[in-house]
Motif scaffolding. Structure first.
Motif, PDB file in Angstrom:
ATOM      1  N   LEU A  94       0.927  -1.194  -0.010  1.00  0.00           N
ATOM      2  CA  LEU A  94       0.093  -0.147   0.142  1.00  0.00           C
ATOM      3  C   LEU A  94       0.946   1.225  -0.067  1.00  0.00           C
ATOM      4  N   ALA A  95       1.665   1.402   0.648  1.00  0.00           N
ATOM      5  CA  ALA A  95       2.744   2.566   1.145  1.00  0.00           C
ATOM      6  C   ALA A  95       4.060   2.251   1.716  1.00  0.00           C
ATOM      7  N   GLN A  96       4.966   3.094   1.805  1.00  0.00           N
ATOM      8  CA  GLN A  96       6.171   3.069   2.620  1.00  0.00           C
ATOM      9  C   GLN A  96       6.155   4.491   3.322  1.00  0.00           C
ATOM     10  N   TRP A  97       6.504   4.208   4.595  1.00  0.00           N
ATOM     11  CA  TRP A  97       6.716   5.243   5.542  1.00  0.00           C
ATOM     12  C   TRP A  97       8.039   5.332   6.057  1.00  0.00           C
ATOM     13  N   TRP A 110       6.852  -0.741   5.639  1.00  0.00           N
ATOM     14  CA  TRP A 110       6.214  -1.249   4.361  1.00  0.00           C
ATOM     15  C   TRP A 110       4.705  -1.115   5.065  1.00  0.00           C
ATOM     16  N   PHE A 111       3.701  -0.811   4.603  1.00  0.00           N
ATOM     17  CA  PHE A 111       2.510  -0.892   4.922  1.00  0.00           C
ATOM     18  C   PHE A 111       1.809  -1.834   3.706  1.00  0.00           C
ATOM     19  N   MET A 112       1.155  -2.806   4.169  1.00  0.00           N
ATOM     20  CA  MET A 112       0.548  -3.961   3.370  1.00  0.00           C
ATOM     21  C   MET A 112      -0.928  -4.091   3.597  1.00  0.00           C
ATOM     22  N   LEU A 113      -1.621  -4.131   2.729  1.00  0.00           N
ATOM     23  CA  LEU A 113      -2.940  -4.748   2.829  1.00  0.00           C
ATOM     24  C   LEU A 113      -3.416  -5.905   2.662  1.00  0.00           C
ATOM     25  N   ALA A 114      -4.404  -6.597   3.527  1.00  0.00           N
ATOM     26  CA  ALA A 114      -4.718  -8.064   3.232  1.00  0.00           C
ATOM     27  C   ALA A 114      -6.100  -8.294   3.774  1.00  0.00           C
ATOM     28  N   GLU A 115      -6.653  -9.078   3.126  1.00  0.00           N
ATOM     29  CA  GLU A 115      -7.893  -9.343   3.634  1.00  0.00           C
ATOM     30  C   GLU A 115      -7.774 -10.611   4.840  1.00  0.00           C
ATOM     31  N   ALA A 116      -8.665 -10.484   5.930  1.00  0.00           N
ATOM     32  CA  ALA A 116      -8.424 -11.285   7.054  1.00  0.00           C
ATOM     33  C   ALA A 116      -8.997 -12.747   6.508  1.00  0.00           C
ATOM     34  N   SER A 117      -8.002 -13.749   7.255  1.00  0.00           N
ATOM     35  CA  SER A 117      -8.224 -15.161   6.930  1.00  0.00           C
ATOM     36  C   SER A 117      -9.369 -15.689   7.591  1.00  0.00           C
ATOM     37  N   ALA A 170     -10.518  -2.087  -2.028  1.00  0.00           N
ATOM     38  CA  ALA A 170      -9.263  -1.478  -1.391  1.00  0.00           C
ATOM     39  C   ALA A 170      -8.198  -2.414  -1.899  1.00  0.00           C
ATOM     40  N   LEU A 171      -8.201  -3.378  -2.013  1.00  0.00           N
ATOM     41  CA  LEU A 171      -7.033  -4.422  -2.676  1.00  0.00           C
ATOM     42  C   LEU A 171      -6.921  -4.034  -4.111  1.00  0.00           C
ATOM     43  N   GLU A 172      -7.903  -3.921  -4.900  1.00  0.00           N
ATOM     44  CA  GLU A 172      -7.749  -3.691  -6.308  1.00  0.00           C
ATOM     45  C   GLU A 172      -7.111  -2.407  -6.517  1.00  0.00           C
ATOM     46  N   GLN A 173      -7.598  -1.271  -5.973  1.00  0.00           N
ATOM     47  CA  GLN A 173      -6.888   0.092  -6.034  1.00  0.00           C
ATOM     48  C   GLN A 173      -5.348   0.027  -5.527  1.00  0.00           C
ATOM     49  N   ALA A 174      -5.092  -0.814  -4.520  1.00  0.00           N
ATOM     50  CA  ALA A 174      -3.805  -0.722  -4.269  1.00  0.00           C
ATOM     51  C   ALA A 174      -2.789  -1.601  -5.265  1.00  0.00           C
ATOM     52  N   ARG A 175      -3.517  -2.558  -5.749  1.00  0.00           N
ATOM     53  CA  ARG A 175      -2.726  -3.436  -6.824  1.00  0.00           C
ATOM     54  C   ARG A 175      -2.306  -2.666  -7.959  1.00  0.00           C
ATOM     55  N   VAL A 176      -3.221  -1.817  -8.681  1.00  0.00           N
ATOM     56  CA  VAL A 176      -2.912  -1.082  -9.851  1.00  0.00           C
ATOM     57  C   VAL A 176      -2.442   0.377  -9.555  1.00  0.00           C
ATOM     58  N   GLY A 177      -2.274   0.777  -8.337  1.00  0.00           N
ATOM     59  CA  GLY A 177      -1.477   2.182  -8.322  1.00  0.00           C
ATOM     60  C   GLY A 177      -0.173   1.892  -7.915  1.00  0.00           C
ATOM     61  N   THR A 178       0.606   3.225  -7.699  1.00  0.00           N
ATOM     62  CA  THR A 178       2.148   3.163  -7.302  1.00  0.00           C
ATOM     63  C   THR A 178       2.045   3.509  -5.967  1.00  0.00           C
ATOM     64  N   PRO A 179       2.526   2.418  -5.242  1.00  0.00           N
ATOM     65  CA  PRO A 179       2.649   2.881  -3.501  1.00  0.00           C
ATOM     66  C   PRO A 179       3.140   4.237  -3.367  1.00  0.00           C
ATOM     67  N   PRO A 180       2.602   4.999  -2.538  1.00  0.00           N
ATOM     68  CA  PRO A 180       3.420   6.233  -2.458  1.00  0.00           C
ATOM     69  C   PRO A 180       4.463   6.234  -1.293  1.00  0.00           C
ATOM     70  N   THR A 181       5.301   6.958  -1.317  1.00  0.00           N
ATOM     71  CA  THR A 181       6.503   7.032  -0.414  1.00  0.00           C
ATOM     72  C   THR A 181       6.081   8.097   0.499  1.00  0.00           C
ATOM     73  N   TYR A 182       6.119   8.146   1.900  1.00  0.00           N
ATOM     74  CA  TYR A 182       5.902   9.416   2.681  1.00  0.00           C
ATOM     75  C   TYR A 182       7.285   9.346   3.652  1.00  0.00           C
TER      76      TYR A 182
END
Length: 232
Positions: A94-97, A110-117, A170-182
């Motif tokens: 998702l992003a890097q801080w 590194w911030f990662m998105l994931a669906e709960a198992s 949320a997952l689809e948008q993160a997959r197609v976008g460029t992870p922002p760097t903060y």
């Protein structure tokens, strides 16, 4: 690792923003740090932690690259802190801080998105006091009311997720976008000695910025609710 003059060396870490679709919309898992903790004491955070040496070890003795090592650390920390077990393919970057301030320790995270198992959450005793599945809007409202402590990366992430209608979106948008760097710098008021918030590239006051006068990319934290300003 990195060592900049005057700054603590960088350590790597990974945060996993765990999602599920709830009755009121997208929800994320929030964990409450013990108030006595030396790290974000009393704050509500996402699962995660630092990259350990064993997280960098791949198969057949190969060394994993930074992103793969971060994924490995995120999966390990997620299992230790919540009992949730996922695979590397479940994590979407998702992003890097990275804090650019003078701090005792600095983590490039590194911030990662994931669906709960599953619906089950098993806390690691002593590491967190409580957990809650909250919509981003509810978490931000609690923070604005002063009943929930957040840190800036968590707040900004929740603000982003507030626009998402489902886990799939949320997952689809993160997959197609460029992870922002903060790369975060303190926002210092004129003549002040205490930060008024944090700022990132694109803000006119950011060190070395070529942004036009008045451009904003900052989070003002001097009072509640916090105020996010971003000039596109």
């Amino acid at each position: 690792m990195e060592n900049r003059s005057g700054l603590a060396p960088l350590e790597d870490a990974c945060t996993v923003v765990l999602l599920r679709d709830g009755a009121g919309g997208l929800e994320t898992l929030m964990l409450e740090r013990p108030s006595s903790s030396s790290s974000f004491g009393g704050a509500w955070v996402f699962p995660g932690g630092k990259v350990d040496p064993e997280d960098r070890a791949g198969k057949n003795g190969a060394t994993l690259d930074e992103l793969a090592a971060a994924r490995a650390a995120g999966l390990r920390e997620l299992a230790e802190e919540t009992g949730q077990r996922l695979s590397p393919d479940d994590l979407v970057w998702l992003a890097q801080w990275t804090p650019m301030q003078k701090l005792p320790r600095r983590f490039r995270t590194w911030f990662m998105l994931a669906e709960a198992s599953s619906e089950q959450v098993v806390l690691n005793p002593g590491e967190h006091d409580a957990y809650a599945w909250l919509t981003p809007a509810e978490a931000l409202a609690r923070h604005a009311a002063g009943t929930m402590t957040l840190i800036p990366p968590t707040w900004v992430t929740l603000r982003h997720l507030e626009t998402m209608g489902s886990v799939a979106q949320a997952l689809e948008q993160a997959r197609v976008g460029t992870p922002p760097t903060y790369n975060s710098h303190w926002l210092m008021p004129d003549g002040g000695t205490r930060p008024a918030g944090v700022m990132w590239a694109g803000d006119a006051a950011y060190p070395g910025s070529q942004a036009p006068p008045g451009a904003r990319h900052r989070l003002i934290t001097t009072g509640l609710p916090w105020i996010f300003e971003h000039t596109n």
